[in-house]
Write a protein that holds these residues in place. Structure first.
Motif, short mmCIF file in Angstrom:
data_model
loop_
_atom_site.label_atom_id
_atom_site.label_comp_id
_atom_site.label_asym_id
_atom_site.label_seq_id
_atom_site.Cartn_x
_atom_site.Cartn_y
_atom_site.Cartn_z
N ASN A 1 29.20 19.74 35.44
CA ASN A 1 27.74 19.95 35.53
C ASN A 1 27.25 20.01 36.96
OD1 ASN A 1 27.17 20.07 32.76
ND2 ASN A 1 27.05 17.84 32.58
N GLY A 2 28.10 19.66 37.92
CA GLY A 2 27.69 19.68 39.33
C GLY A 2 26.92 18.45 39.76
N THR A 3 26.90 17.40 38.93
CA THR A 3 26.15 16.19 39.28
C THR A 3 27.03 15.15 39.97
OG1 THR A 3 26.51 15.29 37.06
CG2 THR A 3 24.47 16.51 37.43
N SER A 4 28.35 15.34 39.96
CA SER A 4 29.28 14.47 40.70
C SER A 4 30.31 15.36 41.39
CB SER A 4 29.99 13.49 39.77
OG SER A 4 29.10 12.50 39.30
N PRO A 5 30.74 14.96 42.60
CA PRO A 5 31.68 15.80 43.34
C PRO A 5 33.12 15.64 42.87
CG PRO A 5 31.11 13.87 44.65
CD PRO A 5 30.26 13.81 43.40
N ALA A 6 33.92 16.65 43.15
CA ALA A 6 35.36 16.62 42.91
C ALA A 6 36.05 16.39 44.24
CB ALA A 6 35.82 17.94 42.29
N TYR A 7 36.64 15.22 44.41
CA TYR A 7 37.27 14.86 45.68
C TYR A 7 38.74 15.30 45.70
CZ TYR A 7 33.21 12.08 47.07
OH TYR A 7 31.95 11.67 47.46
N CYS A 8 38.94 16.61 45.85
CA CYS A 8 40.29 17.17 45.80
C CYS A 8 41.17 16.68 46.95
CB CYS A 8 40.23 18.69 45.84
SG CYS A 8 39.25 19.41 44.53
N GLU A 9 40.55 16.32 48.08
CA GLU A 9 41.34 15.90 49.23
C GLU A 9 41.78 14.44 49.14
OE1 GLU A 9 37.13 14.75 50.01
OE2 GLU A 9 38.15 16.45 49.10
N LYS A 10 41.23 13.69 48.19
CA LYS A 10 41.60 12.30 48.01
C LYS A 10 42.58 12.14 46.84
CE LYS A 10 37.21 10.47 49.78
NZ LYS A 10 36.09 9.52 49.53
N THR A 11 43.23 10.98 46.78
CA THR A 11 44.05 10.68 45.61
C THR A 11 43.12 10.46 44.42
OG1 THR A 11 45.67 9.60 47.03
CG2 THR A 11 45.82 9.16 44.66
N THR A 12 43.36 11.18 43.34
CA THR A 12 42.48 11.09 42.17
C THR A 12 43.28 10.73 40.93
OG1 THR A 12 42.69 13.49 41.84
CG2 THR A 12 40.73 12.71 43.03
N VAL A 13 42.65 9.98 40.04
CA VAL A 13 43.22 9.66 38.73
C VAL A 13 42.24 10.11 37.66
CG1 VAL A 13 43.78 7.79 37.12
CG2 VAL A 13 44.65 7.71 39.46
#
Length: 312
Positions: free
Chosen positions: A275-287
């Protein structure tokens, strides 16, 4: 109005449920869910009843999506089987209802729906969160979910190497032989995840198998197993240091041992990113902690039923 429900077997469901049709419908459902408009999506947290003398559980996953005209529930059983058991760990049935009249319109085998919608949502998480350069895919586990995840991830993304690890080496070897492309069988989790860009955990473990110190900074982890409050696949270091995304906050905070036992904070739902209301932190480690939702089964079942009707 027909009062007789249609019964669709597992092979029919498998033939009619295609990832390319399913993924956009799942993305739309995740978007709608995260808006929290009760007029568009109604879905309680999964109800789970323990079957203590059989080391199993019965789960019920109802959902209602008025905007799509979908009323659905999935009933599933899942068991902790002894090592080497030939009995299935999971079985499921999905019921579609006519929301106006309340009658059952279709009863279908739920296993292929479960496997494909789960893998598809993991793939959506990777689309949003994986590092820009993703060359190595690692799958921890070798069962049905491992196969469905392999299928959709290799369909959507290109990897230079795919690795698999399983607690039983012969199962990992059998998995590697069953798929179309080359797969490296690894003898340890540490070896399997070394420098991996995307890691999928689809184990039946109740204790951590993946440790943060082994995970490449910036990698994306799709954690699919550990679906009970006292089960987990990921250790505290990984849960604490990664940015945590989920399909449902309520589901994660009720059912996920990885989140509950580590005390990790949920950053966002996938639907919020879509929805674009929270960012996607592709450069960080994500779970991405996957637990599965009734609406995912519902849109999958509706797609199967619509495809079946178009041929009958």
């Amino acid at each position: 109005m027909s009062r007789q429900p249609v019964f669709l077997s597992d092979d029919v469901v498998a033939r009619l449920l295609r990832y390319e049709d399913l993924i956009p419908r799942l993305e739309e459902a995740l978007r709608k869910f995260s808006l929290r408009h009760g007029s568009e999506v109604l879905q309680p947290v999964r109800s789970v009843m323990p079957l203590q003398n059989h080391n199993g559980f019965l789960g019920l996953m109802p959902s209602y999506m008025p905007y799509e005209g979908i009323l659905c529930t999935k009933m599933l059983t899942f068991y902790r089987r002894e090592t080497g058991s030939s009995l299935p760990s999971t079985q499921a049935s999905v019921l579609l209802f006519d929301p106006e009249y309340g009658n059952v319109t279709a009863v279908m085998d739920g296993l292929d729906i479960t496997h494909k919608r789960t893998a598809a949502v993991s793939a959506i998480s990777a689309k949003l969160l994986k590092p820009a350069q993703s060359d190595i895919l690692c799958i921890l586990g070798s069962g049905h979910q491992a196969l469905s995840h392999y299928e959709v991830f290799t369909l959507l993304f290109s990897f230079k190497e795919v690795r698999v690890w399983s607690r039983r080496m012969e199962m990992a070897t059998r998995f590697a032989a069953s798929v179309q492309g080359p797969v490296t069988v690894c003898s340890s989790v540490k070896e399997a995840v070394n420098e991996a860009d995307i890691i999928i955990t689809v184990t039946s473990s109740s204790e951590p198998v993946l440790f943060g110190q082994w995970v490449k900074p910036g990698a994306h982890v799709a954690a699919v197993g550990g679906c009970r409050p006292n089960w987990r696949e990921l250790d505290d270091d990984l849960m604490r240091d990664a940015v945590i995304y989920v399909d449902s906050r309520e589901g994660a905070e009720t059912e996920s041992g990885d989140i509950i036992l580590s005390g990790a904070k949920v950053f966002a739902e996938l639907g919020e990113v879509l929805n674009g209301t929270s960012p996607a932190y592709c450069e960080k480690t994500t779970v991405f902690k996957s637990l599965g939702m009734g609406i995912q089964d519902a849109v999958s079942a509706k797609l199967v039923f619509d495809n079946w009707k178009s041929h009958h």
